[in-house]
Design an enzyme around this catalytic site. Sequence first.
Site, PDB file in Angstrom:
ATOM      1  N   SER A 238       0.863  -1.181   0.000  1.00  0.00           N
ATOM      2  CA  SER A 238       0.000   0.000   0.000  1.00  0.00           C
ATOM      3  C   SER A 238       0.896   1.228   0.000  1.00  0.00           C
ATOM      4  CB  SER A 238      -0.887   0.012   1.250  1.00  0.00           C
ATOM      5  OG  SER A 238      -0.078   0.268   2.385  1.00  0.00           O
ATOM      6  N   LYS A 239       0.258   2.369  -0.136  1.00  0.00           N
ATOM      7  CA  LYS A 239       1.058   3.593  -0.073  1.00  0.00           C
ATOM      8  C   LYS A 239       1.719   3.726   1.296  1.00  0.00           C
ATOM      9  CE  LYS A 239      -1.666   4.603  -3.559  1.00  0.00           C
ATOM     10  NZ  LYS A 239      -3.099   4.479  -3.783  1.00  0.00           N
TER      11      LYS A 239
END
Length: 269
Positions: A238-239
């Site tokens: 994920s970011k």
Amino acid sequence: MPFPYCGRFAPSPTGPLHFGSLIAALGSCLDARQQGGAWLLRMEDVDTSRNVPGAADDILRTLAAFGFEWDGPVLYQSQRLAAYGAALEQLKQAGLAYGCACSRKEIADSATHAAIDGGLAYPGTCRKGLPDGRAARAWRLRVDNGEIAFIDRLQGRVVQHLEDDVGDFVLRRADGLFAYQLAVVVDDAWQGITDVVRGADLLASTPRQIALQRSLGYSEPVYAHLPVAANPAGEKLSKQTLAQALRVDQASAELVAALRFLGQAVPGE
Ligand code: GLU
């Protein structure tokens, strides 16, 4: 004639696509095409506080470079605020949505247990009306503790009791933005989505979305939640875990890796 199957990929433009996004895009696209269905693209830019300038265009360019072809124009959630407002109004009129004055701190002080996906289960403080002299900051959906169950095509039977597991959840936030849960349900219904294929990181949200579909009188899509790709440290890509952006100049290698991941993770049906 409308497609019997309508799927979608719904990225949030909070940064570039990463390998986890590719899994969701590929999984949803292949499922739609294999069933002779449509595959739509929706840009989930409703949370303007998290949008990154240029990310939406970058996502479209990356998808095109990877060979994806979606049906029809891209739907931008930022253009759909009137529809979300109308749905919220419908819920208010039905007595299903109520205004909530609680601050984060008040919820932290009064909550009795954690929600199923982190955070705190809302203790229902404003359910019976706003405390004297307080104004609504957010709007919440009134839930009950009945069982919300569905059969996920990949994860099997999933059950939640929303009142305990989440509490009355937010439809419109204190900053005025519509919540993801409301936007996604209104758009899935409006776009005629019959099948949602996405990462299992969203599995815990699905019972909330089903509760909303029932409250709004929408039909319920079929769900398939794909296993989530992890980095070598075992963290979800994920970011937040700084997943690397997809490399357009390595599209074939990325696609082969994604196909391998799906082949191992998804049993033949
Ligand atoms: N926009 C969400 C995300 O990027 C996906 C929502 C969905 O597929 O329902 O995580």
